[in-house]
Design a protein around this motif. Structure first.
Motif, short mmCIF file in Angstrom:
data_model
loop_
_atom_site.label_atom_id
_atom_site.label_comp_id
_atom_site.label_asym_id
_atom_site.label_seq_id
_atom_site.Cartn_x
_atom_site.Cartn_y
_atom_site.Cartn_z
N VAL A 91 0.87 -1.19 0.00
CA VAL A 91 0.00 0.00 0.00
C VAL A 91 0.90 1.23 0.00
N ASN A 92 1.09 1.80 -1.19
CA ASN A 92 1.92 2.99 -1.32
C ASN A 92 1.57 3.72 -2.61
N VAL A 93 2.03 4.94 -2.73
CA VAL A 93 1.70 5.78 -3.88
C VAL A 93 2.19 5.15 -5.18
N ASP A 94 3.42 4.64 -5.20
CA ASP A 94 3.95 4.03 -6.43
C ASP A 94 3.04 2.91 -6.93
N GLN A 95 2.61 2.04 -6.03
CA GLN A 95 1.72 0.94 -6.42
C GLN A 95 0.38 1.47 -6.90
N ALA A 96 -0.15 2.47 -6.19
CA ALA A 96 -1.47 3.03 -6.53
C ALA A 96 -1.47 3.67 -7.91
N ILE A 97 -0.39 4.34 -8.26
CA ILE A 97 -0.31 4.99 -9.58
C ILE A 97 -0.35 3.94 -10.69
N LYS A 98 0.28 2.80 -10.47
CA LYS A 98 0.35 1.75 -11.49
C LYS A 98 -0.97 0.99 -11.68
N ASP A 99 -1.83 1.01 -10.65
CA ASP A 99 -3.07 0.24 -10.68
C ASP A 99 -4.24 1.15 -11.04
N SER A 100 -4.78 1.00 -12.24
CA SER A 100 -5.86 1.88 -12.68
C SER A 100 -7.14 1.71 -11.87
N ASN A 101 -7.26 0.64 -11.09
CA ASN A 101 -8.43 0.42 -10.23
C ASN A 101 -8.15 0.76 -8.77
N SER A 102 -7.06 1.45 -8.51
CA SER A 102 -6.67 1.74 -7.12
C SER A 102 -7.57 2.78 -6.48
N LEU A 104 -6.49 5.47 -5.19
CA LEU A 104 -5.99 6.76 -5.66
C LEU A 104 -6.70 7.20 -6.93
N HIS A 105 -6.81 6.31 -7.90
CA HIS A 105 -7.47 6.67 -9.15
C HIS A 105 -8.96 6.91 -8.94
N THR A 106 -9.56 6.20 -7.99
CA THR A 106 -10.97 6.44 -7.67
C THR A 106 -11.14 7.83 -7.07
N TYR A 107 -10.27 8.21 -6.14
CA TYR A 107 -10.32 9.55 -5.55
C TYR A 107 -10.15 10.62 -6.63
N ARG A 108 -9.21 10.41 -7.54
CA ARG A 108 -8.99 11.38 -8.62
C ARG A 108 -10.26 11.55 -9.46
N ARG A 109 -10.91 10.44 -9.77
CA ARG A 109 -12.14 10.49 -10.58
C ARG A 109 -13.25 11.19 -9.79
N LEU A 110 -13.36 10.92 -8.51
CA LEU A 110 -14.38 11.58 -7.69
C LEU A 110 -14.17 13.09 -7.63
N ILE A 111 -12.92 13.51 -7.54
CA ILE A 111 -12.61 14.94 -7.54
C ILE A 111 -12.98 15.56 -8.88
N GLU A 112 -12.68 14.87 -9.96
CA GLU A 112 -13.06 15.36 -11.30
C GLU A 112 -14.58 15.53 -11.40
N LEU A 113 -15.31 14.54 -10.89
CA LEU A 113 -16.77 14.61 -10.95
C LEU A 113 -17.30 15.83 -10.21
N ARG A 114 -16.72 16.14 -9.05
CA ARG A 114 -17.17 17.30 -8.28
C ARG A 114 -16.91 18.61 -9.03
#
Length: 195
Positions: A91-102, A104-114
């Protein structure tokens, strides 16, 4: 998807967990150390007290940010003032960036939606099925747009209410609806075509 000002506390955006320290020596929080002494003096076992602290200590949110799977989770080249969480290699940023279903990517999408949809700021909220033990369901309506939000707070696959119409376009999801059931801990937002 609810109204209000969202905030992300350090580590939530990658799914960091509580550290589950195994000894009182790993804690730094004065309040936790004092609680340990007080409960110990009242006869509670160390195991029981550590279980409480693993859920309630302020130190749970004070462990170093887990940047990578390197020493000290990539937080410092020295020694952290408090131990890193033991799962930092996975569980770390490097791993989260590589996983499109992480997370982190969900949070980024939620922020975009707002940023992109006024319904999340101005839309009305209509709670649905409030007596359901596992589902948190509501509708957001704004102007001519209607979104259905379904969250399964259970690890089990849950059957959806038979009168719930889930037809529409998926806005975001981390779970799936199949055969009128939603996957464990799954969430989905659907733009419905009824208002």
């Amino acid at each position: 998807m609810l109204q209000g000002t969202p905030y992300i506390y350090q580590g939530e955006e990658i799914g960091m967990t509580n550290p589950r320290f195994e000894t009182i020596d790993q804690y730094r929080d004065v309040e936790s150390l004092n609680a340990f002494k007080e409960l110990k003096s009242k006869g509670y076992s160390e195991e029981y007290i550590l279980k409480i602290l693993s859920q309630k200590s302020r130190d749970n949110s004070r462990t170093p940010m887990q940047w990578s799977n390197s020493k000290e989770a990539g937080f410092t080249r020295g020694k952290s003032w408090i131990n890193v969480t033991s799962n930092y290699k996975n569980v770390n940023v490097d791993q989260a960036i590589k996983d499109s279903n992480s997370v982190l990517h969900t949070y980024r999408r939620l922020i975009e939606l707002r940023h992109d949809y006024d319904i999340l700021t101005y839309g009305n909220i209509t709670p649905l099925y409030m007596n359901h033990d596992q589902l948190f369901t509501y509708r957001r309506d704004y102007q001519s747009t209607s979104w259905l939000v379904i969250a399964n707070f259970s690890k089990e696959v849950i059957k959806l209410p038979t009168d719930l119409n889930t037809e529409g376009d998926i806005i975001i999801q981390n779970g799936k609806i199949t055969n009128n059931e939603i996957s464990g801990f799954g969430s989905i937002v659907i733009e419905t075509h009824e208002f």
